[in-house]
Write a protein that holds these residues in place. Structure first.
Motif, PDB file in Angstrom:
ATOM      1  N   GLN A 473       0.825  -1.219   0.000  1.00 35.47           N
ATOM      2  CA  GLN A 473       0.000   0.000   0.000  1.00 35.47           C
ATOM      3  C   GLN A 473       0.856   1.265   0.000  1.00 35.47           C
ATOM      4  O   GLN A 473       0.603   2.216   0.742  1.00 35.47           O
ATOM      5  CB  GLN A 473      -0.922   0.010   1.230  1.00 35.47           C
ATOM      6  CG  GLN A 473      -1.837  -1.174   1.350  1.00 35.47           C
ATOM      7  CD  GLN A 473      -2.936  -1.183   0.315  1.00 35.47           C
ATOM      8  OE1 GLN A 473      -3.257  -0.153  -0.275  1.00 35.47           O
ATOM      9  NE2 GLN A 473      -3.507  -2.351   0.066  1.00 35.47           N
ATOM     10  N   VAL A 485       2.625   0.354   4.350  1.00 41.79           N
ATOM     11  CA  VAL A 485       2.012  -0.478   5.377  1.00 41.79           C
ATOM     12  C   VAL A 485       2.804  -1.775   5.480  1.00 41.79           C
ATOM     13  O   VAL A 485       3.161  -2.377   4.456  1.00 41.79           O
ATOM     14  CB  VAL A 485       0.535  -0.784   5.053  1.00 41.79           C
ATOM     15  CG1 VAL A 485      -0.101  -1.629   6.156  1.00 41.79           C
ATOM     16  CG2 VAL A 485      -0.247   0.500   4.857  1.00 41.79           C
ATOM     17  N   LEU A 496       2.154   1.570  10.102  1.00 43.99           N
ATOM     18  CA  LEU A 496       2.345   2.544   9.041  1.00 43.99           C
ATOM     19  C   LEU A 496       3.755   3.091   9.141  1.00 43.99           C
ATOM     20  O   LEU A 496       4.176   3.571  10.211  1.00 43.99           O
ATOM     21  CB  LEU A 496       1.335   3.678   9.153  1.00 43.99           C
ATOM     22  CG  LEU A 496      -0.152   3.293   9.105  1.00 43.99           C
ATOM     23  CD1 LEU A 496      -1.016   4.539   9.181  1.00 43.99           C
ATOM     24  CD2 LEU A 496      -0.470   2.517   7.838  1.00 43.99           C
ATOM     25  N   VAL A 521      -4.649  -3.082   7.856  1.00 48.69           N
ATOM     26  CA  VAL A 521      -4.951  -2.076   6.838  1.00 48.69           C
ATOM     27  C   VAL A 521      -4.941  -2.736   5.466  1.00 48.69           C
ATOM     28  O   VAL A 521      -3.949  -3.359   5.072  1.00 48.69           O
ATOM     29  CB  VAL A 521      -3.931  -0.923   6.886  1.00 48.69           C
ATOM     30  CG1 VAL A 521      -4.222   0.085   5.781  1.00 48.69           C
ATOM     31  CG2 VAL A 521      -3.953  -0.233   8.243  1.00 48.69           C
ATOM     32  N   MET A 524      -5.390   2.294   1.400  1.00 47.87           N
ATOM     33  CA  MET A 524      -5.001   3.621   1.851  1.00 47.87           C
ATOM     34  C   MET A 524      -5.125   4.559   0.653  1.00 47.87           C
ATOM     35  O   MET A 524      -4.510   4.329  -0.390  1.00 47.87           O
ATOM     36  CB  MET A 524      -3.563   3.586   2.375  1.00 47.87           C
ATOM     37  CG  MET A 524      -3.074   4.899   2.951  1.00 47.87           C
ATOM     38  SD  MET A 524      -1.579   4.704   3.962  1.00 47.87           S
ATOM     39  CE  MET A 524      -0.478   3.828   2.875  1.00 47.87           C
ATOM     40  N   HIS A 526      -5.643   8.807  -0.828  1.00 47.65           N
ATOM     41  CA  HIS A 526      -5.350  10.214  -0.556  1.00 47.65           C
ATOM     42  C   HIS A 526      -6.252  11.081  -1.418  1.00 47.65           C
ATOM     43  O   HIS A 526      -6.546  10.748  -2.572  1.00 47.65           O
ATOM     44  CB  HIS A 526      -3.879  10.496  -0.871  1.00 47.65           C
ATOM     45  CG  HIS A 526      -3.493  11.944  -0.749  1.00 47.65           C
ATOM     46  ND1 HIS A 526      -3.497  12.807  -1.830  1.00 47.65           N
ATOM     47  CD2 HIS A 526      -3.113  12.679   0.329  1.00 47.65           C
ATOM     48  CE1 HIS A 526      -3.123  14.009  -1.426  1.00 47.65           C
ATOM     49  NE2 HIS A 526      -2.880  13.960  -0.126  1.00 47.65           N
ATOM     50  N   VAL A 533      -5.839  11.539   4.167  1.00 46.48           N
ATOM     51  CA  VAL A 533      -5.467  10.150   3.903  1.00 46.48           C
ATOM     52  C   VAL A 533      -6.393   9.268   4.727  1.00 46.48           C
ATOM     53  O   VAL A 533      -6.463   9.408   5.959  1.00 46.48           O
ATOM     54  CB  VAL A 533      -3.995   9.871   4.257  1.00 46.48           C
ATOM     55  CG1 VAL A 533      -3.683   8.389   4.113  1.00 46.48           C
ATOM     56  CG2 VAL A 533      -3.074  10.686   3.370  1.00 46.48           C
ATOM     57  N   LEU A 535      -7.716   5.357   5.741  1.00 49.08           N
ATOM     58  CA  LEU A 535      -7.334   3.950   5.834  1.00 49.08           C
ATOM     59  C   LEU A 535      -8.586   3.103   5.972  1.00 49.08           C
ATOM     60  O   LEU A 535      -9.554   3.513   6.613  1.00 49.08           O
ATOM     61  CB  LEU A 535      -6.426   3.706   7.038  1.00 49.08           C
ATOM     62  CG  LEU A 535      -5.241   4.648   7.261  1.00 49.08           C
ATOM     63  CD1 LEU A 535      -4.546   4.288   8.557  1.00 49.08           C
ATOM     64  CD2 LEU A 535      -4.272   4.566   6.097  1.00 49.08           C
TER      65      LEU A 535
END
Length: 1045
Positions: A473, A485, A496, A521, A524, A526, A533, A535
């Motif tokens: 990710q 991640v 993270l 996770v 992810m 943005h 951001v 998750l």
């Protein structure tokens, strides 16, 4: 144009068993792993890190205690709640998963070399040490036993129809020498081949294939058998065929590997044994050996498990697992897992999950189990402005295929340009900075990140990676900030990693800070507009990463009312967007459900994309929806996606079955779709087009709007209808920007009275309604007059043709005026350079108007030069019009015009001209008046005291009597001095007062007046007008009568 992106990986090293794993299987109902070694069989739950059940294989002497035993097959049987295990010594053992008891259900003295169950778990195939195939039912009752090696081809043997010998057939470019070529001898199998048979089933369980060493040639040969154990086909001799064998579940191809003199390939066979396609592995000829091929359950990914043939300096070999996909007949290497040279980390067992198509299970020598979960993703540049090239990156081994869709649409497997790296690429991410979104970074299998911009390669940075795909990710937030991640300290947590370059070494990334997340996770994303951001955890929970804080942290995702928001289920694709000013996370599940937070928006979505202010989705009902998020609430979005759309719904359009959104070009109207077979299509969605046009028209970009509307077949009336007031105020800007006679003419010719913003292109609910000017004129006339006046004031010579169009296009075409302007051009040719000549203007008019109509209108100008000019340009025969024109020229002017107007059926004008022709033509005028009923017009043309007026009045009166308007006729006759006829008319209409007045004016004798009064009274009595009858008799008939009323 999709890539495989690792969503999560579960690494479990708690299991430590005796020996090393030899076979394993996955329990579909629980997800636990069944692992068999040379000592025991174990059921292990990697999520909990616990052994569920275990049994020793040496205690009951199924395997020797010295560890020399071999397990050749292991299969989970869900219906029996058992696991079936086969040993090389010949035992078939059932392991009861509930009681942990072992039971031997059969034994073969010659030993077993493999075991393979059918997909429906109804049949099992055993291959023995005597090179035979034993087929049994699920209850282990033998069905048949046949030898692996058969001399016959099988039931599918090809039939020769006898069309000549090979020596007499055409051989193409090879020439006749091809007929004399001898069949190349097949080389024996390679030395490292274990010489064991391989068995693989087709997905429907109707056929299975067996690859075995042929005793005669020593090479491998593939035979296909049906469910009854009858041989169907035998493969053609294939030199260099290796041991790996796997039948594609969809049933089309059997995959194997072949070593050529100069390359190493994965080859495919059809069920008849003939080769059908291949692809080359990215290794040299003798570098690696393929240990196994594995198709996933939905036939979309082929896993290739390889191992180096030559040991390194440390005496160890490298192990790899590669994931290949196919599109447009091209094979792409999407993921490459390099397990290094450590023998403890090398995989010994690999298999796909039977239920989850993109989940792969790996077990290493050290009993460590790793479960990888991938998801499909399209790596597209995240820009929102015109500087973004709408790049899409496709991973293909050591190359990244990049297509810039703003410049061109290149069908895969081709691309705009390629980026060549030194190691296979596993991840691609674009920079999330505005106006720099065309830069991309590639994360390769060797743990390095390569950064590229439009100018080319920028730099190569090192990162930390101990295990294959340990970092997933990857997100490139800033020039020197990557977020990745990795697995957390616990199986149910993630870490993270905030990666930045080391100060002293810019080519090395170091972990500057870490953030522990309580949960795994899996995505992810943005948002370029807000910098947020988001998750997503594996159970659907949503978190927000505060990455720009001094101490990065994670917090719950909350809505405007501070309520925590989560997805009901995990989503495979997510995107951030703003709906009515509030930020939401959209998610699409593998079951086609689209969510905005915890609210389900639709349940039939196959792909979606967010671009600028629009949400675009494709559905399983073969439609593409485009909705403007700023104008909708979440409930409004839900309702819009649930509706079928109306006839002129701009948000909906049909697309081909199975279409997926690849990308949307920012600040443009293009949407790129990929079809199931791999080809691309570009559509201009109506909602995007209209939004772009409205923005352009508001900013007075008329040329851009016109070009777009012309190309995409949008009705040009929208240019005016969008905002009539602004258009009329900026006519000179419109004319200057178009700066083309043809374009202005095209706009004028498409004008219609219809308001397109209320019929074809409905206004958005939030936009104000622009009313038409309240001048009383029609729209077409308003636009034509306004444009004509503007062009005449700017340059009448340059815009001559446009001015003619404006005259002709009006509601009532002004053809006479247009023809007059043409005549003026002929009489006074303009001297300006580039000015239009009379011939060109007339030719253009003939293009706009029917030639016969134009001829008639030219005749109506009474200008014979103009008539001749039009007639010469038409297709008329001179014999048709010259005699007629000559006849007209010979007439007196007024009678000439009368003749022309009568010919054109302009009877009012004809009457006007005929009235000026003198006494001799009055009878003709009277006849015209009677035929065309032009009485009112005729009376205006003659003096009231003239004989002509009296004759016309009498004719009019006769017409009125015929029309049952005798009283009006009487008044007309009375006025023109015909009292006797007027009296008859009044008497006939029972107008007794007018009749008595006329009778007294004549005058009538008293007795006749009394008689007239009695007749009128009798008519009035019949009409039940008793009062009028009594009054009439009393005053004029001198009779006193009793009237019943």
């Amino acid at each position: 144009m999709r890539n495989l992106k690792l969503l999560k990986s579960l690494r479990s090293s708690e299991l430590q068993g005796p020996g090393s794993p030899q076979c394993f299987s996955v329990r579909a109902d629980t997800g636990s792993l069944l692992i068999a070694s040379q000592y025991s069989i174990t059921e292990y739950d990697p999520r909990a890190g616990q052994v569920v059940s275990e049994a020793s294989l040496t205690a009951d002497s199924f395997l020797p205690e010295d560890g020399s035993g071999v397990v050749v097959g292991l299969q989970d049987l869900a219906e029996l709640e058992s696991a079936c295990l086969a040993t090389a010594s010949g035992d078939v053992v059932l392991f009861n998963l509930n009681t942990c008891q072992l039971e031997c259900v059969g034994s073969v003295d010659s030993g077993l070399t493999s075991m393979s169950w059918s997909p429906d778990e109804e049949l099992v195939i055993l291959t023995t040490g005597q090179e035979t195939i034993i087929m049994m039912t699920k209850d282990f009752e033998p069905i048949t036993e046949v030898g692996i090696h058969q001399d016959d081809f099988g039931e599918g043997k090809f039939i020769t129809v006898g069309w000549g010998k090979k020596e007499t057939q055409f051989h193409g470019s090879e020439g006749k020498q091809a007929a004399q070529k001898k069949i190349q001898e097949v080389q024996p199998a390679v030395a490292w081949d274990d010489r064991r048979p391989r068995v693989t089933w087709r997905g429907d369980g109707q056929l299975f294939a067996v690859s075995a060493i042929c005793p005669q040639t020593g090479a491998r040969k593939v035979r296909v058998w049906n469910r009854e154990g009858v041989l169907q086909a035998t493969s053609e001799p294939v030199n260099g065929l290796e041991q790996a064998l796997c039948w594609k579940p969809s049933g089309s191809l059997i995959a194997s590997t072949q070593r050529h003199p100069n390359k190493h390939s994965v080859v495919f066979m059809e069920k008849n044994g003939l080769l059908h396609g291949d692809f080359t592995l990215p290794f040299s000829k003798d570098q690696t050996k393929v240990k196994k091929l594995l198709w996933n359950s939905d036939s979309t990914v082929l896993a290739v498990w390889l191992e180096d043939m030559t040991a390194g300096e440390d005496g160890q070999v490298n192990s790899y697992i590669q994931l290949w996909t196919v599109g447009n007949y091209h094979w792409y290497l999407k993921q490459s897992l390099d397990f290094g040279r450590d023998p403890q980390k090398a995989p010994v067992c690999v298999c796909w999950d039977p239920e989850r198509p993109l989940q792969l299970h790996v077990v290493s020598h050290s009993w460590t189990s790793i479960t990888y979960d991938w998801g499909w993703t399209t790596e597209r540049s995240p820009g929102l402005d015109a500087t973004d090239n709408a790049n899409v990156a496709v991973i293909d081994g050591e190359k990244i295929l990049v297509t810039a869709f703003r410049q061109c649409v290149v069908p895969p497997p081709m691309c705009s340009f390629e980026l060549q790296l030194k190691s296979p690429v596993n991840q691609v991410t674009f920079l999330c900075r505005p106006e720099r979104t065309n830069q991309l970074a590639a994360f390769t299998a060797d743990g390095r990140i390569s950064v590229y911009s439009q100018g080319g390669f920028i730099k190569l940075v090192e990162s930390l990676q101990d295990d294959p795909l340990a970092l997933r990710q990857l997100l490139w937030l800033e020039d020197e900030l990557f977020v990745g991640v990795s697995s957390g300290l616990l199986p149910t947590s993630s870490t993270l990693l905030m990666l930045r370059p080391v100060q002293d070494a810019a080519d090395t990334l170091a972990v500057r800070s870490t953030v522990e997340v309580d949960g795994v996770v899996v995505s992810m994303v943005h948002c370029s507009q807000t910098g947020t951001v988001a998750l997503q955890l594996e159970d659907g929970q949503i978190r927000k990463l505060l990455w720009d804080h001094p101490d990065p942290s994670v917090e719950d995702w909350r809505d405007s009312s501070s309520c925590s928001i989560n997805f009901p289920v995990s989503c495979v694709q997510t995107a951030l967007c703003s709906i009515s000013g509030e930020e939401h996370l959209l998610g699409l599940t593998d079951r086609s459900h689209l969510y905005a937070g915890d609210t389900e928006l639709a349940s039939n979505v196959c792909s979606f994309a967010v671009c600028n202010d629009f949400l675009l989705i494709t559905t399983h009902s073969h439609t593409c929806r485009c909705l403007r998020l700023s104008m909708l609430t979440v409930k409004g979005l839900q309702a819009a996606l649930a509706s079928d759309g109306g006839q002129n719904d701009e948000t909906l359009r049909r697309v081909e079955r199975g279409s997926r959104i690849v990308t949307v070009v920012p600040r443009d109207t293009r949407v790129i779709l990929q079809m199931p077979r791999g080809n691309l299509e570009t559509i201009h969605h109506r909602a995007l087009v209209l939004a772009q046009l409205r923005a352009w028209l508001d900013s007075l970009r008329f040329r851009d709007s016109f070009e777009c509307m012309r190309k995409l077949r949008i009705n040009l009336n929208l240019i005016y209808d969008h905002n009539p007031k602004i258009f009329l105020e900026n006519l000179q800007t419109f004319i200057t920007q178009l700066n083309s006679i043809n374009h202005i003419n095209l706009f004028l010719t498409e004008l219609k009275e219809e308001d397109t913003t209320s019929s074809m292109y409905l206004r958005p609910d939030s936009s104000p309604v622009q009313h038409q000017p309240a001048s009383g004129q029609k729209k077409v006339d308003v636009v034509c007059d306004a444009l004509r006046n503007a062009m005449e004031s700017m340059d009448p010579n340059k815009f001559c043709l446009c001015i003619l169009t404006a005259h002709v296009k009006k509601t009532v075409p002004e053809l006479e005026i247009a023809l007059q302007k043409v005549h003026e051009l002929r009489e006074n040719p303009p001297e300006a350079p580039g000015a239009v000549s009379a011939e060109e203007a007339l030719k253009y008019l003939l293009f706009l108007v029917n030639v016969n109509d134009l001829y008639e209108h030219s005749l109506g100008t009474y200008d014979f030069d103009l008539v001749l000019m039009v007639a010469e340009k038409s297709q008329k025969d001179p014999k048709e019009y010259l005699p007629f024109l000559n006849m007209l020229k010979s007439l007196e002017p007024n009678y000439q015009r009368y003749t022309i107007d009568k010919h054109l059926k302009r009877y009012k004008k004809a009457l006007l001209h005929l009235s000026k022709c003198g006494e001799e033509h009055f009878h003709e005028a009277l006849q015209l008046v009677k035929e065309q009923k032009l009485y009112s017009e005729a009376l205006k043309l003659y003096p009231a005291d003239s004989a002509h007026y009296k004759a016309l009045s009498c004719a009019y009166a006769e017409h009125l009597v015929e029309q049952q308007q005798a009283e009006q006729a009487g008044l007309l006759l009375w006025r023109c001095g015909e009292p006797v006829r007027a009296l008859q008319a009044f008497a006939g209409s029972s107008s007794w007062r007018n009749a008595i007045c006329v009778a007294q004016q004549i005058p009538l004798p008293p007795d006749q007046l009394a008689l007239l009064a009695r007749d009128l009274a009798e008519k009035l009595t019949e009409q039940r007008r008793y009062a009028d009858a009594a009054l009439l008799l009393d005053q004029y008939a001198k009779v006193s009568e009793h009237l019943d009323t």
